[in-house]
Design a protein around this motif. Sequence first.
Motif, mmCIF file in Angstrom:
data_model
loop_
_atom_site.group_PDB
_atom_site.id
_atom_site.type_symbol
_atom_site.label_atom_id
_atom_site.label_comp_id
_atom_site.label_asym_id
_atom_site.label_seq_id
_atom_site.Cartn_x
_atom_site.Cartn_y
_atom_site.Cartn_z
ATOM 1 N N ASN A 1 2.421 1.707 -3.445
ATOM 2 C CA ASN A 1 1.440 2.248 -4.389
ATOM 3 C C ASN A 1 1.303 3.758 -4.223
ATOM 4 O O ASN A 1 1.263 4.504 -5.209
ATOM 5 N N ARG B 1 -10.626 3.348 -1.979
ATOM 6 C CA ARG B 1 -11.608 2.271 -1.941
ATOM 7 C C ARG B 1 -12.974 2.750 -2.441
ATOM 8 O O ARG B 1 -13.704 2.002 -3.075
ATOM 9 N N ASN C 1 -3.200 4.638 -2.811
ATOM 10 C CA ASN C 1 -2.775 3.327 -2.309
ATOM 11 C C ASN C 1 -3.342 2.143 -3.105
ATOM 12 O O ASN C 1 -3.028 1.001 -2.788
ATOM 13 N N MET C 2 -4.191 2.421 -4.111
ATOM 14 C CA MET C 2 -4.703 1.315 -4.925
ATOM 15 C C MET C 2 -4.197 1.380 -6.358
ATOM 16 O O MET C 2 -4.709 0.667 -7.234
ATOM 17 N N ASN D 1 0.823 -1.206 0.000
ATOM 18 C CA ASN D 1 0.000 0.000 0.000
ATOM 19 C C ASN D 1 0.857 1.256 0.000
ATOM 20 O O ASN D 1 0.550 2.239 -0.673
ATOM 21 N N ASP E 1 -5.088 -4.379 -3.092
ATOM 22 C CA ASP E 1 -4.510 -3.531 -2.045
ATOM 23 C C ASP E 1 -5.572 -2.558 -1.547
ATOM 24 O O ASP E 1 -6.607 -2.373 -2.168
ATOM 25 N N GLY E 2 -5.259 -1.901 -0.419
ATOM 26 C CA GLY E 2 -6.137 -0.866 0.093
ATOM 27 C C GLY E 2 -6.997 -1.354 1.229
ATOM 28 O O GLY E 2 -6.800 -2.443 1.765
ATOM 29 N N CYS E 3 -7.959 -0.508 1.625
ATOM 30 C CA CYS E 3 -8.827 -0.827 2.761
ATOM 31 C C CYS E 3 -9.912 -1.804 2.323
ATOM 32 O O CYS E 3 -11.101 -1.485 2.364
ATOM 33 N N VAL E 4 -9.521 -2.967 1.875
ATOM 34 C CA VAL E 4 -10.492 -4.010 1.502
ATOM 35 C C VAL E 4 -10.008 -5.337 2.079
ATOM 36 O O VAL E 4 -8.825 -5.520 2.297
ATOM 37 N N ILE F 1 -4.640 3.541 -8.657
ATOM 38 C CA ILE F 1 -5.668 3.948 -9.618
ATOM 39 C C ILE F 1 -5.064 4.994 -10.554
ATOM 40 O O ILE F 1 -4.395 5.937 -10.102
ATOM 41 N N MET G 1 -11.759 -1.010 -11.984
ATOM 42 C CA MET G 1 -12.639 -0.112 -11.236
ATOM 43 C C MET G 1 -14.063 -0.663 -11.344
ATOM 44 O O MET G 1 -14.444 -1.225 -12.377
#
Lengths: 455, 106
Positions: free
Chosen positions: A152, A205, A159-160, A149, B103-106, A162, B66
Motif C-alpha cells: 500500500n 489510522r 499504508n491504508m 501494508n 490494513d494498517g495499525c488496527v 487512502i 473513511m
Amino acid sequence: MSAELDQKLEALTDETLAKGLAVFREHLKEAEAGFLNACVRCGLCADSCHYHRAEPRLENVPGRKLDHIASVFRAHYTTFGRVAPGLVGAKRFDRDMARAWVDAVFGRCSLCGRCSLNCTIGIPMPALFRAARRALGAMGLVPDDLQANVENSLRHGNNMAIEREEWVETLEWIEEELQAETGDPQARIPVDKQGARCLFTVNPREAKFFPLSLQASAKVFWAAKEDWTLASEAGWDLTNYALFTCEDDQAAAIVKNLTDAMTRLGCEVLVIGECGHGYQSARWMGPEWLKSAFPFPVVSILELMDQYLDEGRIQVDPTKNTQPVTLHDPCNLVRHGGISEPQRRVLRRAVNTFTEMAPRGIENYCCGGGGGQLAMSEYRNRRLKAGRMKADQIRATGAKVVAAPCHNCIDQLSELNKEYQLKVHIKTVAELVAAALVPPTSTPSSTPTFAEAQP
Amino acid sequence: MGSLVFNGQVVALNEEGFLVEPGLWNEDLARVLAREEEGLETLDEEHWAVIRFIRAHFEEKQGAPMVRAVCKGTGLRLQRIYDLFPSGPAKGACKLAGLPKPDGCV
C-alpha cells in the motif's frame, strides 16, 4: 501460521532455500555475525522477554530463537560446522529450519530489543532477527497482511491506501471541528503550505478511523502559534512497515516520500507524530536506508510539546486531567529511539497525577503489538497472551488513563484493555495536552525583531 | 482460525474474528457477529445505519470507508460512532459489516 504461509513452506525448493541463505549472509554485517557464536546460555534473556514471561516455554526464550539462526550460520559458514556439525550444533537450512525461523522471528518476536538490553554479552538480537526476516522475505515467506501494508505504501504513498481527496476532505472536516472546539475561525490545518517551518506527519489510522488525535495535535500547534503544514500528496504518512519486513530497498522508497515532501514544500523540520516505528524509521533508519544524512532535523512531536511548555509557548492546566495517568514506553520510540524524558516532562505538567509503570523507560515491557505483530492476524492469540505483562503493569499502577505515544501500541493496548478488563482509557500524549490547554491570548507570541520594529 | 455456527452452518473467521469469506455476509450474520464478537446483544437503527453504509461502500469499492464518510453518510457525530461500537470503527463496525480486517495499525 496461516494456511497460505504453510503452503508456501511446503512448496519451498532448494533454489529458494539457497537464495534465502545467500540474502541472509549478504545482509549480515560482520559486527553482527560475530555475535552468532557468542551466546553463553545464561538465560537472562528468558526473563526479559514478554513472550517467555507470559508463557514460559523453550520456544519463547530469545536465546533459543537466536539458536535457530546461529545453527544455520555455523553449518554453512564455519569450518567446524561443515566438518563436524553434530559437535557444534550446526544445522543445514532446510524446509523445517525455514519453518522454525518463521515461527521464531515472525511468530514469537516483536523486535522490542529488551532481551538485547539484558543480555550478558549484549548480543544485538533485533539486528540478527531482522537479517532472518529479510532472508524469509527473499523467499516469499513474509506473512501476507504484513506485506500488504508495504505494498500500500509503495503504491499509494500511505499504508491504508487512502486517496488524496479522502485525506484532504478529512483534514477540512477536522479543521472545522477544531474551529468549533477553539471558537477561533482562524484555527487552521494548513495543507501544502510552502515554506512552513514544520512538516507534520501522522499515522494513516488517524485519518481513516481515529481523527481526534490529529485534531489534538493540531490544537497544540494552534495554541503554540506554530508555522506548520501537512502534505496532501505522499509524504504525510509516517509509517514504514518495511522496517518489519526488513526489505531495506522498499523501506528506502517509503522513507523517501518524507524527504521528497520536505524538499517539495521547503520545510525546515520534519515532525514525526506519536508513533514508535515511524520515529525509528525516519530518525535513525532513514538516513541508513537512503545512504545519506538528512539536511534537516527530524523531531518527535513529543520533543516539540516539551519545548513549547519549557519556553512558555503553551500553557496547561493539569486540573483538566484529574484521573491518574500512567505512561507506556513504545519500544521503537524509547528503547530504540532514545525519546524517553520529553513525554514525562510533558505529562508531569499536563496531568494531576502521573504514576510510572515498573519497570519504566528503556526497561519497560513491549505491549506485544510491535515488530508488525498487530498486522499479523495469524499470531493474534500469542500477541494477546504476550501482552499479559503489560496488562499486569498497567493494573499495578492503579491509573485510569494510559498515555501511549504510538498508534500501533494504542491499538494493542485497546485490545488488552478488553481482554484483561483493565477499564482504562488509552490516549495519545497530545490528547492529554490538548485537553489541558489554556487558550492562548490573541497577542503576538513573540516580540518584534529589530528589523520588524523599524519604521 | 476461529468460527461460529450460523443457521446450522459453520462460518470461518480469522484469528481476529473477521469473516474469512466476506461474501457470506448478511444481516442475520451481522447480528450473530455483534453478539459473539462485539458483545452487543441488540443492534439499533444507528448501528444499522453505520453497518449498512460500510457494507455498501465495501461492495462498491472493496475497502473500508473513511470514518469521515461514515459520519457524513449516516449523519452521526464521530463520538457517537465510537459509543455505538466499543471496539471502534475498524475492529467493531467494519467487522460487523463483514469486511476483511483493514490494513494498517488496527
